[in-house]
Design a protein around this motif. Structure first.
Motif, mmCIF file in Angstrom:
data_model
loop_
_atom_site.group_PDB
_atom_site.id
_atom_site.type_symbol
_atom_site.label_atom_id
_atom_site.label_comp_id
_atom_site.label_asym_id
_atom_site.label_seq_id
_atom_site.Cartn_x
_atom_site.Cartn_y
_atom_site.Cartn_z
ATOM 1 N N ILE A 192 0.798 -1.231 -0.015
ATOM 2 C CA ILE A 192 -0.172 -0.254 0.135
ATOM 3 C C ILE A 192 0.857 1.079 0.104
ATOM 4 N N ARG A 193 0.707 2.069 -1.059
ATOM 5 C CA ARG A 193 1.504 3.420 -0.962
ATOM 6 C C ARG A 193 0.233 4.442 -0.830
ATOM 7 N N SER A 194 0.900 5.274 0.055
ATOM 8 C CA SER A 194 -0.140 6.567 0.529
ATOM 9 C C SER A 194 0.718 7.796 0.674
ATOM 10 N N ASP A 195 -0.167 8.739 0.357
ATOM 11 C CA ASP A 195 0.396 9.979 0.314
ATOM 12 C C ASP A 195 -0.776 11.070 0.312
ATOM 13 N N TYR A 196 -0.576 12.434 0.769
ATOM 14 C CA TYR A 196 -1.731 12.970 1.060
ATOM 15 C C TYR A 196 -1.742 14.238 -0.047
ATOM 16 N N ASP A 197 -0.800 14.388 -0.965
ATOM 17 C CA ASP A 197 -0.606 15.432 -1.730
ATOM 18 C C ASP A 197 0.004 15.113 -3.147
ATOM 19 N N ARG A 198 0.529 13.978 -3.219
ATOM 20 C CA ARG A 198 1.172 13.402 -4.524
ATOM 21 C C ARG A 198 0.586 12.128 -5.050
ATOM 22 N N ALA A 199 -0.612 12.395 -5.530
ATOM 23 C CA ALA A 199 -1.259 11.089 -5.834
ATOM 24 C C ALA A 199 -0.382 10.605 -7.414
ATOM 25 N N GLU A 200 0.029 11.480 -7.989
ATOM 26 C CA GLU A 200 0.680 10.740 -9.252
ATOM 27 C C GLU A 200 1.927 9.802 -8.811
ATOM 28 N N THR A 201 2.688 10.363 -7.707
ATOM 29 C CA THR A 201 3.827 9.369 -7.492
ATOM 30 C C THR A 201 3.524 8.038 -6.540
ATOM 31 N N ILE A 202 2.583 7.898 -5.967
ATOM 32 C CA ILE A 202 2.023 6.834 -5.218
ATOM 33 C C ILE A 202 1.538 5.839 -6.428
ATOM 34 N N GLU A 203 0.779 6.670 -7.417
ATOM 35 C CA GLU A 203 0.099 5.828 -8.459
ATOM 36 C C GLU A 203 1.271 4.928 -9.454
ATOM 37 N N GLU A 204 2.459 5.845 -9.470
ATOM 38 C CA GLU A 204 3.421 5.237 -10.255
ATOM 39 C C GLU A 204 4.115 4.179 -9.901
ATOM 40 N N THR A 205 4.394 4.377 -8.562
ATOM 41 C CA THR A 205 5.091 3.316 -7.719
ATOM 42 C C THR A 205 4.020 2.281 -7.499
ATOM 43 N N ALA A 206 2.894 2.384 -7.290
ATOM 44 C CA ALA A 206 2.169 1.002 -7.196
ATOM 45 C C ALA A 206 2.117 0.382 -8.468
ATOM 46 N N GLU A 207 1.990 1.042 -9.728
ATOM 47 C CA GLU A 207 2.073 0.489 -11.065
ATOM 48 C C GLU A 207 3.256 -0.518 -11.095
ATOM 49 N N LEU A 208 4.395 0.101 -10.857
ATOM 50 C CA LEU A 208 5.743 -0.241 -10.657
ATOM 51 C C LEU A 208 5.843 -1.794 -9.988
ATOM 52 N N VAL A 209 5.597 -1.601 -8.751
ATOM 53 C CA VAL A 209 5.204 -2.974 -7.811
ATOM 54 C C VAL A 209 4.185 -4.041 -8.647
ATOM 55 N N THR A 210 3.081 -3.475 -9.008
ATOM 56 C CA THR A 210 2.200 -4.598 -9.774
ATOM 57 C C THR A 210 2.851 -5.079 -10.957
ATOM 58 N N GLY A 211 3.608 -4.253 -11.850
ATOM 59 C CA GLY A 211 4.182 -4.822 -12.991
ATOM 60 C C GLY A 211 5.431 -5.808 -12.800
ATOM 61 N N LEU A 212 6.084 -5.729 -11.685
ATOM 62 C CA LEU A 212 6.928 -6.671 -11.161
ATOM 63 C C LEU A 212 6.535 -7.676 -10.195
ATOM 64 N N GLY A 213 5.250 -8.088 -10.149
ATOM 65 C CA GLY A 213 4.636 -9.151 -9.842
ATOM 66 C C GLY A 213 4.004 -9.029 -8.432
ATOM 67 N N GLY A 214 3.972 -7.771 -7.713
ATOM 68 C CA GLY A 214 3.342 -7.715 -6.499
ATOM 69 C C GLY A 214 2.079 -7.198 -6.650
ATOM 70 N N ALA A 215 1.539 -6.581 -5.713
ATOM 71 C CA ALA A 215 0.120 -5.985 -5.772
ATOM 72 C C ALA A 215 0.429 -4.483 -5.250
ATOM 73 N N GLY A 216 0.447 -3.595 -6.065
ATOM 74 C CA GLY A 216 0.684 -2.314 -5.722
ATOM 75 C C GLY A 216 -0.581 -1.720 -5.590
ATOM 76 N N ILE A 217 -0.986 -0.884 -4.402
ATOM 77 C CA ILE A 217 -2.279 -0.310 -4.355
ATOM 78 C C ILE A 217 -1.810 1.212 -3.711
ATOM 79 N N PRO A 218 -2.354 2.201 -4.631
ATOM 80 C CA PRO A 218 -2.131 3.652 -4.202
ATOM 81 C C PRO A 218 -3.582 4.233 -3.398
ATOM 82 N N VAL A 219 -3.184 4.549 -2.473
ATOM 83 C CA VAL A 219 -4.216 5.301 -1.679
ATOM 84 C C VAL A 219 -3.902 6.872 -1.370
#
Length: 72
Positions: free
Chosen positions: A14-41
């Motif tokens: 789970i990647r969370s931030d209060y003001d940089r949604a694009e950053t947590i979304e990119e990181t979550a996509e990276l995690v998912t793309g490499l076989g994990g389950a990235g979830i941006p919140v």
């Protein structure tokens, strides 16, 4: 980078931030793309009600969380 380790272990990350949604979304996509389950919140961990809602959502949707990273 923690995201790479998370994905290699196949974790729910789970990647969370209060003001940089694009950053947590990119990181979550990276995690998912490499076989994990990235979830941006987007959540402010200084706001107790937002944290309560996040915990409730995670319990309901995922049962447990392996990694929660918040950038405050």
């Amino acid at each position: 980078m923690a995201a790479l380790l998370d994905s290699r272990a196949g974790t729910k990350s789970i990647r969370s931030d209060y003001d940089r949604a694009e950053t947590i979304e990119e990181t979550a996509e990276l995690v998912t793309g490499l076989g994990g389950a990235g979830i941006p919140v987007q959540v402010d961990h200084l706001e107790p009600e937002q944290v309560r809602r996040l915990a409730e959502r995670l319990r309901t949707d995922h049962g447990h969380v392996d990694v929660l990273v918040h950038d405050i």
